[in-house]
Every structure is written in C-alpha cells, then in structure tokens.
Motif scaffolding. Sequence first.
Motif, PDB file in Angstrom:
ATOM      1  N   GLN A  40       0.805  -1.221   0.000  1.00  0.00           N
ATOM      2  CA  GLN A  40       0.000   0.000   0.000  1.00  0.00           C
ATOM      3  C   GLN A  40       0.841   1.276   0.000  1.00  0.00           C
ATOM      4  OE1 GLN A  40      -2.835  -0.499   3.166  1.00  0.00           O
ATOM      5  NE2 GLN A  40      -4.006  -2.015   2.032  1.00  0.00           N
ATOM      6  N   PRO A  41       1.903   1.371   0.800  1.00  0.00           N
ATOM      7  CA  PRO A  41       2.744   2.581   0.725  1.00  0.00           C
ATOM      8  C   PRO A  41       3.452   2.737  -0.622  1.00  0.00           C
ATOM      9  CG  PRO A  41       3.151   1.397   2.767  1.00  0.00           C
ATOM     10  CD  PRO A  41       2.284   0.523   1.923  1.00  0.00           C
ATOM     11  N   LEU A  42       3.734   1.632  -1.300  1.00  0.00           N
ATOM     12  CA  LEU A  42       4.352   1.715  -2.623  1.00  0.00           C
ATOM     13  C   LEU A  42       3.398   2.352  -3.630  1.00  0.00           C
ATOM     14  CD1 LEU A  42       6.038  -1.813  -2.767  1.00  0.00           C
ATOM     15  CD2 LEU A  42       7.108   0.385  -2.188  1.00  0.00           C
ATOM     16  N   VAL A  43       2.122   2.022  -3.520  1.00  0.00           N
ATOM     17  CA  VAL A  43       1.106   2.628  -4.396  1.00  0.00           C
ATOM     18  C   VAL A  43       1.002   4.119  -4.089  1.00  0.00           C
ATOM     19  CG1 VAL A  43      -1.321   2.623  -5.065  1.00  0.00           C
ATOM     20  CG2 VAL A  43      -0.141   0.455  -4.632  1.00  0.00           C
ATOM     21  N   ALA A  44       0.996   4.464  -2.812  1.00  0.00           N
ATOM     22  CA  ALA A  44       0.935   5.881  -2.421  1.00  0.00           C
ATOM     23  C   ALA A  44       2.154   6.642  -2.933  1.00  0.00           C
ATOM     24  CB  ALA A  44       0.823   6.000  -0.911  1.00  0.00           C
ATOM     25  N   GLN A  45       3.325   6.019  -2.841  1.00  0.00           N
ATOM     26  CA  GLN A  45       4.548   6.652  -3.329  1.00  0.00           C
ATOM     27  C   GLN A  45       4.481   6.856  -4.839  1.00  0.00           C
ATOM     28  OE1 GLN A  45       8.053   4.293  -2.726  1.00  0.00           O
ATOM     29  NE2 GLN A  45       9.439   5.992  -3.134  1.00  0.00           N
ATOM     30  N   TRP A  46       3.969   5.864  -5.572  1.00  0.00           N
ATOM     31  CA  TRP A  46       3.836   5.990  -7.021  1.00  0.00           C
ATOM     32  C   TRP A  46       2.913   7.163  -7.347  1.00  0.00           C
ATOM     33  CZ3 TRP A  46       0.336   6.302 -10.863  1.00  0.00           C
ATOM     34  CH2 TRP A  46       0.804   6.115 -12.165  1.00  0.00           C
ATOM     35  N   THR A  47       1.818   7.275  -6.617  1.00  0.00           N
ATOM     36  CA  THR A  47       0.863   8.370  -6.843  1.00  0.00           C
ATOM     37  C   THR A  47       1.521   9.725  -6.611  1.00  0.00           C
ATOM     38  OG1 THR A  47      -0.957   6.931  -6.175  1.00  0.00           O
ATOM     39  CG2 THR A  47      -1.391   9.278  -6.163  1.00  0.00           C
ATOM     40  N   GLU A  48       2.335   9.827  -5.581  1.00  0.00           N
ATOM     41  CA  GLU A  48       3.016  11.090  -5.286  1.00  0.00           C
ATOM     42  C   GLU A  48       4.020  11.470  -6.366  1.00  0.00           C
ATOM     43  OE1 GLU A  48       4.758  10.818  -1.416  1.00  0.00           O
ATOM     44  OE2 GLU A  48       2.814  10.677  -0.416  1.00  0.00           O
ATOM     45  N   THR A  49       4.657  10.485  -6.975  1.00  0.00           N
ATOM     46  CA  THR A  49       5.673  10.784  -7.988  1.00  0.00           C
ATOM     47  C   THR A  49       5.093  10.908  -9.391  1.00  0.00           C
ATOM     48  OG1 THR A  49       6.204   8.435  -8.214  1.00  0.00           O
ATOM     49  CG2 THR A  49       7.529   9.706  -6.650  1.00  0.00           C
ATOM     50  N   HIS A  50       3.803  10.654  -9.544  1.00  0.00           N
ATOM     51  CA  HIS A  50       3.122  10.789 -10.839  1.00  0.00           C
ATOM     52  C   HIS A  50       1.851  11.627 -10.648  1.00  0.00           C
ATOM     53  CE1 HIS A  50       5.617   7.187 -11.279  1.00  0.00           C
ATOM     54  NE2 HIS A  50       5.673   7.507 -12.559  1.00  0.00           N
ATOM     55  N   PRO A  51       2.011  12.938 -10.405  1.00  0.00           N
ATOM     56  CA  PRO A  51       0.860  13.780 -10.049  1.00  0.00           C
ATOM     57  C   PRO A  51      -0.180  13.952 -11.159  1.00  0.00           C
ATOM     58  CG  PRO A  51       2.825  15.113 -10.367  1.00  0.00           C
ATOM     59  CD  PRO A  51       3.258  13.682 -10.428  1.00  0.00           C
ATOM     60  N   ALA A  52       0.164  13.645 -12.380  1.00  0.00           N
ATOM     61  CA  ALA A  52      -0.809  13.791 -13.471  1.00  0.00           C
ATOM     62  C   ALA A  52      -1.786  12.617 -13.523  1.00  0.00           C
ATOM     63  CB  ALA A  52      -0.089  13.921 -14.812  1.00  0.00           C
ATOM     64  N   PHE A  53      -1.556  11.591 -12.695  1.00  0.00           N
ATOM     65  CA  PHE A  53      -2.372  10.380 -12.707  1.00  0.00           C
ATOM     66  C   PHE A  53      -3.043  10.154 -11.364  1.00  0.00           C
ATOM     67  CE2 PHE A  53       0.813   9.612 -15.958  1.00  0.00           C
ATOM     68  CZ  PHE A  53       0.094   9.005 -16.962  1.00  0.00           C
ATOM     69  N   PHE A  54      -4.124   9.391 -11.394  1.00  0.00           N
ATOM     70  CA  PHE A  54      -4.689   8.861 -10.169  1.00  0.00           C
ATOM     71  C   PHE A  54      -4.827   7.350 -10.351  1.00  0.00           C
ATOM     72  CE2 PHE A  54      -8.444   9.656 -12.744  1.00  0.00           C
ATOM     73  CZ  PHE A  54      -9.291   8.601 -12.468  1.00  0.00           C
ATOM     74  N   VAL A  55      -4.778   6.631  -9.261  1.00  0.00           N
ATOM     75  CA  VAL A  55      -4.849   5.175  -9.308  1.00  0.00           C
ATOM     76  C   VAL A  55      -6.317   4.752  -9.266  1.00  0.00           C
ATOM     77  CG1 VAL A  55      -4.230   3.025  -8.141  1.00  0.00           C
ATOM     78  CG2 VAL A  55      -2.579   4.898  -8.268  1.00  0.00           C
ATOM     79  N   GLN A  56      -6.763   4.141 -10.347  1.00  0.00           N
ATOM     80  CA  GLN A  56      -8.128   3.638 -10.429  1.00  0.00           C
ATOM     81  C   GLN A  56      -8.256   2.364  -9.593  1.00  0.00           C
ATOM     82  OE1 GLN A  56     -10.710   5.011 -11.919  1.00  0.00           O
ATOM     83  NE2 GLN A  56     -12.154   3.360 -11.677  1.00  0.00           N
ATOM     84  N   ARG A  57      -7.292   1.461  -9.756  1.00  0.00           N
ATOM     85  CA  ARG A  57      -7.227   0.244  -8.946  1.00  0.00           C
ATOM     86  C   ARG A  57      -5.819  -0.335  -9.073  1.00  0.00           C
ATOM     87  NH1 ARG A  57     -11.234  -1.411 -12.686  1.00  0.00           N
ATOM     88  NH2 ARG A  57     -10.278  -2.373 -14.494  1.00  0.00           N
ATOM     89  N   TRP A  58      -5.526  -1.249  -8.159  1.00  0.00           N
ATOM     90  CA  TRP A  58      -4.220  -1.899  -8.191  1.00  0.00           C
ATOM     91  C   TRP A  58      -4.346  -3.299  -7.606  1.00  0.00           C
ATOM     92  CZ3 TRP A  58      -1.578  -3.330  -3.701  1.00  0.00           C
ATOM     93  CH2 TRP A  58      -2.070  -2.814  -2.511  1.00  0.00           C
ATOM     94  N   ARG A  59      -3.356  -4.115  -7.942  1.00  0.00           N
ATOM     95  CA  ARG A  59      -3.316  -5.479  -7.414  1.00  0.00           C
ATOM     96  C   ARG A  59      -1.867  -5.921  -7.336  1.00  0.00           C
ATOM     97  NH1 ARG A  59      -5.338  -9.060 -12.563  1.00  0.00           N
ATOM     98  NH2 ARG A  59      -4.154  -7.858 -14.064  1.00  0.00           N
ATOM     99  N   LEU A  60      -1.656  -6.932  -6.540  1.00  0.00           N
ATOM    100  CA  LEU A  60      -0.326  -7.477  -6.333  1.00  0.00           C
ATOM    101  C   LEU A  60      -0.343  -8.940  -6.762  1.00  0.00           C
ATOM    102  CD1 LEU A  60       2.392  -6.568  -5.112  1.00  0.00           C
ATOM    103  CD2 LEU A  60       1.624  -7.553  -2.957  1.00  0.00           C
ATOM    104  N   LEU A  61       0.521  -9.270  -7.712  1.00  0.00           N
ATOM    105  CA  LEU A  61       0.572 -10.626  -8.236  1.00  0.00           C
ATOM    106  C   LEU A  61       1.877 -11.288  -7.837  1.00  0.00           C
ATOM    107  CD1 LEU A  61      -0.719  -9.847 -11.828  1.00  0.00           C
ATOM    108  CD2 LEU A  61      -2.032 -10.677  -9.876  1.00  0.00           C
ATOM    109  N   PRO A  62       1.817 -12.413  -7.134  1.00  0.00           N
ATOM    110  CA  PRO A  62       3.053 -13.090  -6.731  1.00  0.00           C
ATOM    111  C   PRO A  62       3.702 -13.832  -7.884  1.00  0.00           C
ATOM    112  CG  PRO A  62       1.161 -14.326  -5.966  1.00  0.00           C
ATOM    113  CD  PRO A  62       0.635 -13.065  -6.619  1.00  0.00           C
ATOM    114  N   GLY A  63       5.029 -13.847  -7.863  1.00  0.00           N
ATOM    115  CA  GLY A  63       5.777 -14.671  -8.787  1.00  0.00           C
ATOM    116  C   GLY A  63       5.752 -14.266 -10.238  1.00  0.00           C
ATOM    117  N   ARG A  64       5.423 -13.028 -10.546  1.00  0.00           N
ATOM    118  CA  ARG A  64       5.387 -12.589 -11.945  1.00  0.00           C
ATOM    119  C   ARG A  64       6.545 -11.656 -12.282  1.00  0.00           C
ATOM    120  NH1 ARG A  64       0.304  -9.912 -14.201  1.00  0.00           N
ATOM    121  NH2 ARG A  64       1.735  -9.742 -15.915  1.00  0.00           N
ATOM    122  N   GLY A  65       7.538 -11.590 -11.451  1.00  0.00           N
ATOM    123  CA  GLY A  65       8.641 -10.651 -11.688  1.00  0.00           C
ATOM    124  C   GLY A  65       9.266 -10.840 -13.053  1.00  0.00           C
TER     125      GLY A  65
END
Length: 66
Positions: A40-65
């Motif tokens: 969750q803090p990573l999503v918040a950090q991404w939002t702060e560094t990309h002010p022209a965007f807002f996060v509609q939704r997000w998800r975390l997928l294991p093992g897809r690196g």
Amino acid sequence: MLYTLVILACLTSAPEACESRELTVGDLAIHPGAAFIQAQPLVAQWTETHPAFFVQRWRLLPGRGT
C-alpha cells in the motif's frame, strides 16, 4: 518474495484515458495478505511521484517478476 504490482492509472485531466503499469517489487512478505498491506505505501509513493495520474485500482501478483 518477488511480486508484480499492477497499477491501473488514469490521467487526472482525462479520466477515461487509463493505462496499466507493472512494477516489480521485492522484499515483501511471503504471505499474500501481509504483502498486500506492505504494498500500500508503494502505491501511495507511485501516486506522489506521478501527479498527473490517479490510481483507479491496483493489485499485487506473486511470482510474476520480469
């Protein structure tokens, strides 16, 4: 554990213009519930560094690196 954070980001000025962003993240808990909370803090950090965007939704997928 390695995860992929998938963010659906939309332009603030044009909310219908959305795109998917994938970020590889590591050092999160193995348990998916705990990793979700840690991400969750990573999503918040991404939002702060990309002010022209807002996060509609997000998800975390294991093992897809990439």
